[in-house]
Structure formats: structure tokens, C-alpha cells
Scaffold this active site. Structure first.
Site, PDB file in Angstrom:
ATOM      1  N   THR A   1       0.741  -1.263   0.000  1.00  0.00           N
ATOM      2  CA  THR A   1       0.000   0.000   0.000  1.00  0.00           C
ATOM      3  C   THR A   1       0.757   1.290   0.000  1.00  0.00           C
ATOM      4  O   THR A   1       1.811   1.444   0.603  1.00  0.00           O
ATOM      5  CB  THR A   1      -0.962   0.049   1.221  1.00  0.00           C
ATOM      6  OG1 THR A   1      -1.797  -1.066   1.174  1.00  0.00           O
ATOM      7  CG2 THR A   1      -1.810   1.281   1.217  1.00  0.00           C
TER       8      THR A   1
ATOM      9  N   ASP B   1      -3.655   3.409  -3.500  1.00  0.00           N
ATOM     10  CA  ASP B   1      -3.438   2.526  -4.652  1.00  0.00           C
ATOM     11  C   ASP B   1      -4.432   1.364  -4.524  1.00  0.00           C
ATOM     12  O   ASP B   1      -5.291   1.383  -3.647  1.00  0.00           O
ATOM     13  CB  ASP B   1      -1.981   2.019  -4.673  1.00  0.00           C
ATOM     14  CG  ASP B   1      -1.744   0.943  -3.633  1.00  0.00           C
ATOM     15  OD1 ASP B   1      -1.336  -0.170  -4.001  1.00  0.00           O
ATOM     16  OD2 ASP B   1      -1.999   1.223  -2.442  1.00  0.00           O
TER      17      ASP B   1
ATOM     18  N   ARG C   1      -3.551  -2.307  -4.868  1.00  0.00           N
ATOM     19  CA  ARG C   1      -2.957  -3.647  -4.902  1.00  0.00           C
ATOM     20  C   ARG C   1      -3.029  -4.296  -3.525  1.00  0.00           C
ATOM     21  O   ARG C   1      -2.654  -3.688  -2.522  1.00  0.00           O
ATOM     22  CB  ARG C   1      -1.499  -3.559  -5.356  1.00  0.00           C
ATOM     23  CG  ARG C   1      -0.742  -4.886  -5.250  1.00  0.00           C
ATOM     24  CD  ARG C   1       0.691  -4.741  -5.678  1.00  0.00           C
ATOM     25  NE  ARG C   1       0.807  -4.660  -7.131  1.00  0.00           N
ATOM     26  CZ  ARG C   1       1.963  -4.592  -7.788  1.00  0.00           C
ATOM     27  NH1 ARG C   1       3.088  -4.588  -7.123  1.00  0.00           N
ATOM     28  NH2 ARG C   1       1.987  -4.512  -9.091  1.00  0.00           N
TER      29      ARG C   1
ATOM     30  N   LYS D   1      -9.287   0.496  -0.962  1.00  0.00           N
ATOM     31  CA  LYS D   1      -8.648   0.759   0.325  1.00  0.00           C
ATOM     32  C   LYS D   1      -9.186   1.991   1.029  1.00  0.00           C
ATOM     33  O   LYS D   1      -8.755   2.297   2.138  1.00  0.00           O
ATOM     34  CB  LYS D   1      -7.137   0.931   0.131  1.00  0.00           C
ATOM     35  CG  LYS D   1      -6.514  -0.294  -0.490  1.00  0.00           C
ATOM     36  CD  LYS D   1      -5.028  -0.212  -0.521  1.00  0.00           C
ATOM     37  CE  LYS D   1      -4.492  -1.321  -1.406  1.00  0.00           C
ATOM     38  NZ  LYS D   1      -3.052  -1.352  -1.478  1.00  0.00           N
TER      39      LYS D   1
ATOM     40  N   GLY E   1      -1.887  -2.325   5.925  1.00  0.00           N
ATOM     41  CA  GLY E   1      -1.602  -3.367   6.898  1.00  0.00           C
ATOM     42  C   GLY E   1      -2.308  -4.645   6.506  1.00  0.00           C
ATOM     43  O   GLY E   1      -2.455  -4.944   5.340  1.00  0.00           O
TER      44      GLY E   1
ATOM     45  N   SER F   1       3.655   0.807   2.798  1.00  0.00           N
ATOM     46  CA  SER F   1       5.020   0.532   2.341  1.00  0.00           C
ATOM     47  C   SER F   1       5.493   1.581   1.341  1.00  0.00           C
ATOM     48  O   SER F   1       6.681   1.825   1.189  1.00  0.00           O
ATOM     49  CB  SER F   1       5.101  -0.862   1.723  1.00  0.00           C
ATOM     50  OG  SER F   1       4.151  -0.967   0.680  1.00  0.00           O
TER      51      SER F   1
ATOM     52  N   ASP G   1       7.195   1.440  -5.410  1.00  0.00           N
ATOM     53  CA  ASP G   1       7.103   0.503  -4.295  1.00  0.00           C
ATOM     54  C   ASP G   1       6.551  -0.824  -4.798  1.00  0.00           C
ATOM     55  O   ASP G   1       5.561  -0.854  -5.531  1.00  0.00           O
ATOM     56  CB  ASP G   1       6.196   1.083  -3.193  1.00  0.00           C
ATOM     57  CG  ASP G   1       5.955   0.090  -2.084  1.00  0.00           C
ATOM     58  OD1 ASP G   1       4.796  -0.037  -1.650  1.00  0.00           O
ATOM     59  OD2 ASP G   1       6.921  -0.566  -1.664  1.00  0.00           O
TER      60      ASP G   1
ATOM     61  N   SER H   1       2.865  -1.714  -3.730  1.00  0.00           N
ATOM     62  CA  SER H   1       1.741  -0.904  -4.231  1.00  0.00           C
ATOM     63  C   SER H   1       1.703  -1.025  -5.738  1.00  0.00           C
ATOM     64  O   SER H   1       2.735  -1.187  -6.391  1.00  0.00           O
ATOM     65  CB  SER H   1       1.929   0.565  -3.868  1.00  0.00           C
ATOM     66  OG  SER H   1       2.307   0.709  -2.531  1.00  0.00           O
TER      67      SER H   1
END
Lengths: 212, 268
Positions: free
Chosen positions: B33, B49, B51, B65, B79, B161, B198, B201
Site C-alpha cells: 500500500t 493505490d 494492490r 482501500k 496493513g 510501504s 514501491d 503498491s
């Protein structure tokens, strides 16, 4: 006392299973391998991890098979009580929410299953969903899958799936996806069963697969 | 069945036994994320995002999300996916009851306090890192809430992340009192930094704009990672797969019989 061998990796690899559900045009399909094994030993060739919940609703429960069996019975109980109280069938979306809820209840001591739900709702719209072992839902429009051959199945499904598959085409796509994947997995396979659900009928076929 | 307010620990003894005999527990789905929140002139803008990952595998290419808390309050979650989903849903329900009891529009600080008190109570074991944002009677607010139950109230926040990638964009380009459009462009750029840099994500960018006049949910606002399905058609003609047996069960078609009769109410 449970005899566990020390090369054990993960609880989800104790039995081994592969299940996949896919959506097509006004139809869904759900398929699983039929191996029942304990560690390296294969006990049976006819253990499907897909249970029928109602006319147009199926649930696949790969993972630790003792939990699959127990959990499938809990689900049948809840759906039956719903049917008695509400005098109607539980819709796939509601069923999916209920599964997620039952799993999250056991957040810190979970059932080791990763459910897949496939069905047609009242209006015969396809519905598929999957979740992890604590009930985090994935609502996909194309396919959901879980099991020991999951990475291989992902590769196959991403390549073979396309939108608006007819029931016949959906059967071929899901069968080839599953078989090509579990042929490369030592602990799932030994036969497969595929259910294709359309508004008028459910077609269940067992596949001829490698038996190794 | 008695009503349950808490988690059920029935299987813990059995699961501990399995662990002690050498079997490792499987991982839960995480959201990796990049999530962000920024205050601007007239409201707040939240971004995320789409994913969801299970280890190194992408479990969901287009998950949501940004969770609903109230009509004027939304919460992004990073998380463990099940934890963010269930925690935000629980607090949303509690806040709805609170709204009905008080008769007032819910406040962002109330949602924040409910969330952090619950997370504190579970000692960080509920792995939910949240970006809470909304507009209420006291203005527009962004909070960030950590899994152990601490919170910060800030003009712009990033979590997950991909938070470092997104924060680098914010630290370069954030200004106080931006217009809504500028804030949306900034949020989009920050999430894109996470999506492309990242590993946790990816996929699309969701944006939610909350002002005192209402909420504008822009699901899949930008889709920079579309894939044509399929690149080439691998066509298996019917009959390719060898079958051992086939069983066809027709589905009983429901026939609803509606009996209509009008009975006049006796008032004499």
C-alpha cells in the site's frame, strides 16, 4: 499424538489442494483437484474441495482439509437456518460476507482454509469471491484461486482468461488452467472435478488427469 | 447463540500444537500500500493505490482501500487487509449508532478516538495503519492512526510501504490552502510515486474528495496499468479436455405465485 515429519513447511502444505473459480457470460465455474493426502502419502483420489451450498452457489475450501470439512459443515448449518427463517435462499454476496465474518471471528486462532465462493445471484448475474484465512475478501470480475499450486494457477489464468466466456469455453479454460498448474505441483492433482453453473443447470464433470 | 462482542479463541490451543510440532502458520493478505491524505481549501482529499498482496503474490489487482466511515468521513487502510476492513466497518457501525443517539453529524475526532482506543486495546495485534479524513462542524481534518493506537493530526500524511515515495512528493510540493483540483493532482502524483516505485503498491489510483457540501468518490480515478485481455487468444476448442464422467442437474426454476386480493378495512 500427531505424527509430523520435520521437513514440514506450512500448515497449508500438510494436505495439498488446488481450487479455482472463474466467471463467464451468465455463468460461473468452480474446479478443484481431488487428491486427499497427508504429507507425502496419498490417501484418496476422490476428495473434492468444493461443496454445494444451494442450487446455484458453491464454495471451495482448499487448505488444511480437516478445517475444510468442519468449516463446510458450519456453513451448511448457517445457510440452512437462514433458509428456514427467511424462507429464501442466501444470495452469493450475503454468503460471502457471512464466510468472511465467520473467519474474522477466529482472527487470532484461524481456520486454515482460503475459501472461494462461486454462484449466480437471483438475477443470474455471476458472482465470485475469494478470501484469505482471516476473511479479507477479494471481489474479482475474472477469477479467484487458492491452494498449493496457486502461483502456477495465477500464471495460467492470467494468460487464458478472457471476458464473456460461454459455458463450454469456460469449462475448457478453467480445466486447462487447473490441470496445467497442478501437474507442476507435487501435492495436488490426482483427478479433478469441475462444476459449471448456468441459469438452467449445473454441469459437473470429472477430468482425466495425470495420476502422479 | 449468545451475542459476541469479542474475538473467539477456541482454535488457539489446536493451532499452537500445530506450530509446536513444526508447522508454520500461513500469512494473511496484506495491503502493502500507498495511502495518503491532504487538507486543502474547503475539504480534504484522500488517495490510495489498489494492490493487495499475499507475500510476493498479488492477490487482488483492484481492491478498495478507502473505506466508508460516515457520509462525511472516510478512512484509508494499510496493513493486514482483514484487519483494516473489519476495524473500519466496526467503527462505522459504532459511529452510526452514535449519530442516531446524539442527533448530530459525526465528527472526525470521534472516529479517531474510537479507532485508536480499539487498536490500543489489542496491543498492536490488529495490524491496521489508517489515514482518517473528513469534514465536520469544526472544519476539515486528517489524522493518521498507527496499529498500536497512537494518532497524529497533520495537514498531510502518508502511510503504508509506499509512504516514503509518496511523502517525498508531498514534502516537495505541498502548500497550505491549495484548491481542490491542485490537491487532487498532488495526491495523484504521490500515489503514482508509490505505485511505480514501491513493490507493495500497484495498479490503479483511487481518490476521494470530502468537502462540507458532500463527498466525491473517484474510484479508479487513474488507471495507468491497464492490460489488454488477452494479448493473444489461446483458444481451446470444446472437447479439448478429456472427461471421465459428466452429470447434468437441472436447476428448479422458481415460480412465484402472487395472490392479489384487496380487503377493505372495517371501520364501522
Amino acid at each position: 499424538k500427531i505424527q509430523i515429519f520435520c521437513h514440514q513447511m506450512s500448515i497449508l502444505q500438510h494436505n495439498g489442494s488446488s481450487v479455482i473459480a472463474m466467471a463467464g457470460k451468465n455463468c460461473v465455474a468452480i474446479a478443484s483437484d481431488t487428491r486427499f493426502g497427508i504429507d507425502a502419502q496419498t490417501i484418496a483420489f476422490d476428495f473434492s474441495k468444493v461443496w454445494q451450498i444451494s442450487d446455484k452457489l458453491f464454495v471451495g475450501l482448499p487448505g488444511l482439509l480437516t478445517d475444510s470439512q468442519t468449516f463446510s459443515e458450519k456453513l451448511k448449518f448457517r445457510v440452512n437456518m437462514y433458509r428456514l427463517r427467511e424462507e429464501r435462499e442466501m444470495s452469493p454476496r450475503v454468503f460471502s460476507n457471512m464466510v468472511a465474518s465467520l473467519l474474522y471471528e477466529k482472527r487470532f486462532g484461524p481456520y486454515f482454509v482460503e475459501p472461494l465462493i462461486a454462484g449466480l445471484d437471483d438475477k443470474n448475474e455471476p458472482f465470485i469471491s475469494g478470501m484469505d484465512l482471516i476473511g479479507a475478501p477479494v471481489l474479482a470480475k475474472d477469477f479467484v484461486l487458492a491452494g498449493t499450486a496457486d502461483e502456477a494457477m495465477f500464471g495460467m489464468a492470467e494468460s487464458l482468461w478472457r471476458p464473456d466466456l460461454s459455458p463450454e469455453d469456460l469449462f475448457e479454460v478453467i480445466s486447462q488452467t487447473l490441470m496445467s498448474a497442478f501437474d507442476r505441483d507435487a501435492i495436488s492433482g490426482w483427478g479433478a472435478v469441475v462444476h459449471v453453473i448456468t441459469p438452467d443447470q449445473v454441469i459437473t464433470r470429472t477430468l482425466k488427469t495425470r495420476q502422479d | 447463540m449468545a451475542t459476541q462482542q469479542d474475538f473467539n479463541f477456541d482454535l488457539c490451543a489446536r493451532n499452537d500444537l500445530l506450530k509446536r510440532t513444526g508447522m508454520t502458520a500461513p500469512g494473511a493478505m496484506k495491503t502493502g500500500t500507498t495511502i495518503v491524505g491532504v487538507t486543502c481549501k474547503g475539504g480534504v482529499v484522500l488517495g490510495a493505490d489498489t494492490r493487495a498482496t499475499n507475500g510476493p503474490i498479488v492477490a487482488d489487482k483492484n481492491c478498495e482501500k478507502i473505506h466508508y466511515i460516515a457520509d462525511n468521513i472516510y478512512c484509508c487502510g494499510a496493513g493486514t487487509a482483514a484487519d483494516t476492513e473489519n476495524t473500519t466497518e466496526l467503527i462505522s457501525s459504532k459511529l452510526k449508532l452514535h449519530k442516531l443517539a446524539t442527533g448530530r453529524q459525526p465528527r472526525v475526532s470521534t472516529a479517531c478516538v474510537m479507532l485508536k482506543q480499539m487498536l490500543w486495546r489489542y496491543g498492536g495485534h490488529i495490524s491496521a495503519a489508517l489515514v482518517l479524513g473528513g469534514v465536520d462542524i469544526n472544519g476539515s481534518h486528517i489524522y493518521t492512526i498507527y496499529p498500536h493506537g497512537s494518532s497524529d493530526k497533520l495537514p498531510y500524511v502518508t502511510m503504508g510501504s509506499g509512504s516514503l515515495a509518496a511523502m517525498s512528493i508531498f514534502e516537495s510540493e505541498y502548500r497550505d490552502d491549495m484548491e481542490i483540483d491542485e490537491a487532487v493532482a498532488l495526491v495523484t502524483k504521490a500515489i503514482a510515486a508509490g505505485v511505480f516505485n514501491d513493490l507493495g503498491s500497484g495498479s490503479n489510483i483511487d481518490v476521494t474528495i470530502i468537502t462540507k457540501d458532500g463527498t466525491d468518490i473517484r474510484r479508479n480515478y487513474v488507471t495507468p496499468n491497464e492490460r489488454k485481455h488477452p494479448a493473444a487468444v489461446y483458444y481451446y476448442p470444446p472437447g479439448t479436455t478429456a472427461i471421465l464422467s459428466e452429470k447434468i442437474v437441472p436447476i428448479a426454476q422458481r415460480k412465484d405465485i402472487v395472490v392479489e386480493s384487496v380487503e377493505k378495512m372495517e371501520v364501522a
